[in-house]
Design a protein around this motif. Structure first.
Motif, PDB file in Angstrom:
ATOM      1  N   GLU A   3       0.956  -1.179   0.125  1.00  0.00           N
ATOM      2  CA  GLU A   3      -0.021   0.203  -0.015  1.00  0.00           C
ATOM      3  C   GLU A   3       0.816   1.260  -0.037  1.00  0.00           C
ATOM      4  O   GLU A   3       1.773   1.202   0.611  1.00  0.00           O
ATOM      5  CB  GLU A   3      -0.707   0.068   1.325  1.00  0.00           C
ATOM      6  N   TYR A  19       2.513   0.062 -11.241  1.00  0.00           N
ATOM      7  CA  TYR A  19       1.420  -0.681 -11.290  1.00  0.00           C
ATOM      8  C   TYR A  19       1.029  -1.443 -12.795  1.00  0.00           C
ATOM      9  O   TYR A  19       0.577  -2.563 -12.927  1.00  0.00           O
ATOM     10  CB  TYR A  19       0.040  -0.185 -10.733  1.00  0.00           C
ATOM     11  N   GLN A  22       3.750  -3.790 -13.356  1.00  0.00           N
ATOM     12  CA  GLN A  22       3.407  -5.100 -12.459  1.00  0.00           C
ATOM     13  C   GLN A  22       2.158  -5.908 -13.062  1.00  0.00           C
ATOM     14  O   GLN A  22       2.266  -7.301 -13.169  1.00  0.00           O
ATOM     15  CB  GLN A  22       2.822  -4.593 -10.968  1.00  0.00           C
ATOM     16  N   LEU A  60      -7.258   3.013 -12.615  1.00  0.00           N
ATOM     17  CA  LEU A  60      -6.892   2.124 -11.626  1.00  0.00           C
ATOM     18  C   LEU A  60      -7.775   0.849 -11.373  1.00  0.00           C
ATOM     19  O   LEU A  60      -7.314  -0.091 -11.431  1.00  0.00           O
ATOM     20  CB  LEU A  60      -7.142   2.978 -10.288  1.00  0.00           C
ATOM     21  N   VAL A  65      -6.255  -1.732  -9.230  1.00  0.00           N
ATOM     22  CA  VAL A  65      -5.886  -1.204  -7.959  1.00  0.00           C
ATOM     23  C   VAL A  65      -7.089  -0.582  -7.428  1.00  0.00           C
ATOM     24  O   VAL A  65      -7.880   0.267  -8.325  1.00  0.00           O
ATOM     25  CB  VAL A  65      -4.937   0.083  -8.319  1.00  0.00           C
ATOM     26  N   GLU A  66      -7.484  -0.400  -6.213  1.00  0.00           N
ATOM     27  CA  GLU A  66      -8.339   0.523  -5.535  1.00  0.00           C
ATOM     28  C   GLU A  66      -7.930   1.816  -5.022  1.00  0.00           C
ATOM     29  O   GLU A  66      -6.833   1.805  -4.266  1.00  0.00           O
ATOM     30  CB  GLU A  66      -9.308  -0.568  -4.722  1.00  0.00           C
TER      31      GLU A  66
END
Length: 87
Positions: A3, A19, A22, A60, A65-66
Motif C-alpha cells: 500500500e 502498477y 506489475q 485504476l 488497484v483500488e
C-alpha cells in the motif's frame, strides 16, 4: 505491491507506471483498454496530476488497484507531503 499513501499528485506518475508494469501491460495495451492512443496515455502517465477523477478511477480499475480515502488516525505521525516514494 504494498500500500502507498499518496499525499501529492506528483507521486502518481511513478505509481501508475509501477502498477502498469506489475500488471504486465505496455502503454499501448493500457491505452487501448482506456480508449485513448498510446501517445495520450504516455502523456497521462507523465502528467498524472492533470488527470480527471473519472479517468483516474477507470485507469485504476484497469490496473486492478483500488482507491481508499480515509482520515489519518488521531495523533498519527504523518510525514511531510514532499517525501519521495520508497520502494
Amino acid at each position: 505491491m504494498p500500500e502507498y499513501t499518496v499525499r501529492t499528485s506528483h507521486q502518481l506518475p511513478e505509481l501508475l507506471q509501477a502498477y502498469r508494469k506489475q500488471a504486465g501491460l505496455t502503454q499501448a495495451e493500457l491505452a487501448l483498454r482506456l480508449g485513448v492512443t498510446q501517445q495520450t496515455y504516455s502523456a497521462l502517465e507523465r502528467n498524472a496530476d492533470k488527470v480527471g477523477a473519472a479517468r483516474l478511477i477507470k485507469l485504476l480499475g484497469i490496473l486492478g488497484v483500488e482507491m481508499v480515502l480515509r482520515q489519518p488516525a488521531a495523533g498519527a505521525e504523518t510525514p511531510p507531503a514532499t517525501d519521495p516514494l520508497r520502494w
